[in-house]
Enzyme design. Structure first.
Site, PDB file in Angstrom:
ATOM      1  N   LYS A  14     -79.330  60.815 -20.985  1.00 53.89           N
ATOM      2  CA  LYS A  14     -79.195  62.072 -20.243  1.00 53.89           C
ATOM      3  C   LYS A  14     -80.036  62.067 -18.966  1.00 53.89           C
ATOM      4  CE  LYS A  14     -80.527  64.588 -23.712  1.00 53.89           C
ATOM      5  NZ  LYS A  14     -80.765  63.567 -24.745  1.00 53.89           N
ATOM      6  N   ARG A  89     -80.524  73.519 -27.237  1.00 50.99           N
ATOM      7  CA  ARG A  89     -80.642  72.647 -28.404  1.00 50.99           C
ATOM      8  C   ARG A  89     -80.222  73.328 -29.691  1.00 50.99           C
ATOM      9  NH1 ARG A  89     -85.277  68.217 -27.834  1.00 50.99           N
ATOM     10  NH2 ARG A  89     -85.153  67.940 -25.592  1.00 50.99           N
ATOM     11  N   ARG A 128     -88.118  52.700 -24.098  1.00 54.06           N
ATOM     12  CA  ARG A 128     -88.663  53.720 -23.196  1.00 54.06           C
ATOM     13  C   ARG A 128     -90.134  53.996 -23.542  1.00 54.06           C
ATOM     14  NH1 ARG A 128     -85.610  59.274 -23.481  1.00 54.06           N
ATOM     15  NH2 ARG A 128     -86.840  59.516 -25.373  1.00 54.06           N
TER      16      ARG A 128
END
Length: 190
Positions: A14, A89, A128
């Protein structure tokens, strides 16, 4: 004006795609993660509360998130629209977002959901984690908790937008540019 919900589990891409969409369409990026970091960096009460939940791999309570989002929408003028990254969310947040946007004479143009298999998500998040310095990107148990929370609590938001005929699912595995091309094709059809 485009108001787009970019949706998907942690590690779906995203953030990467948001950056490209912001450049192409001149959108204002509305990332709850960025809002949390801003509030945390400023030492606000909301920021410290958000950090506690994030470090445990849990969702931040709706009232905290919604307050931050409302502030950002209200203070942003002269934009071509918003790209919502990591928000809403929950279905309750989606309903609150629709209401907020309605108060500003706006609505969600569509939700674009990036679909990525769980094993690839875990690999991406761990990778990440080598540079993000986020506790929840480095711990297998917390990564698993985040994915489980997404599946149990966040995935129903897609049904909410599907019920409004605003959901498009896109394969989030492949070359960044190819995924971006698919996303822009969807946005250009709004």
């Amino acid at each position: 004006m485009y108001n787009i919900v970019l949706f998907g589990p942690p590690g779906a891409g995203k953030g990467t795609q948001s950056e490209k969409l912001i450049q192409k369409y001149g959108l204002t990026h509305l990332s709850t993660g960025d809002l949390f970091r801003k509030h945390l960096g400023e030492g606000t009460e909301l920021g410290l509360l958000a950090k506690k939940y994030m470090n445990e791999g849990h969702l931040v309570p709706d009232e905290v998130v919604i307050g931050m989002v409302e502030d950002k929408i209200s203070e942003t003028k002269d934009t071509h629209g918003f790209i919502f990254d990591g928000f809403p969310r929950t279905t309750a947040q989606a309903e609150a977002l629709d209401k907020m946007l309605g108060n500003h004479k706006m609505e969600i143009s569509g939700m674009i959901a990036l679909e990525v298999p769980q094993e690839i998500l875990k690999e991406r998040i761990k990778e990440r984690g080598k540079t993000s310095n986020r506790v929840d990107d480095q711990d297998d148990a917390k990564i698993n908790t985040r994915i489980k929370v997404y599946l149990d609590e966040t995935l129903p938001v897609a049904d909410y937008y599907s019920g409004q005929n605003k959901l498009t699912k896109i394969n989030g595995v492949g070359k960044i540019e190819e995924i971006f091309a698919e996303i822009t094709s969807v946005i250009d059809s709004y």
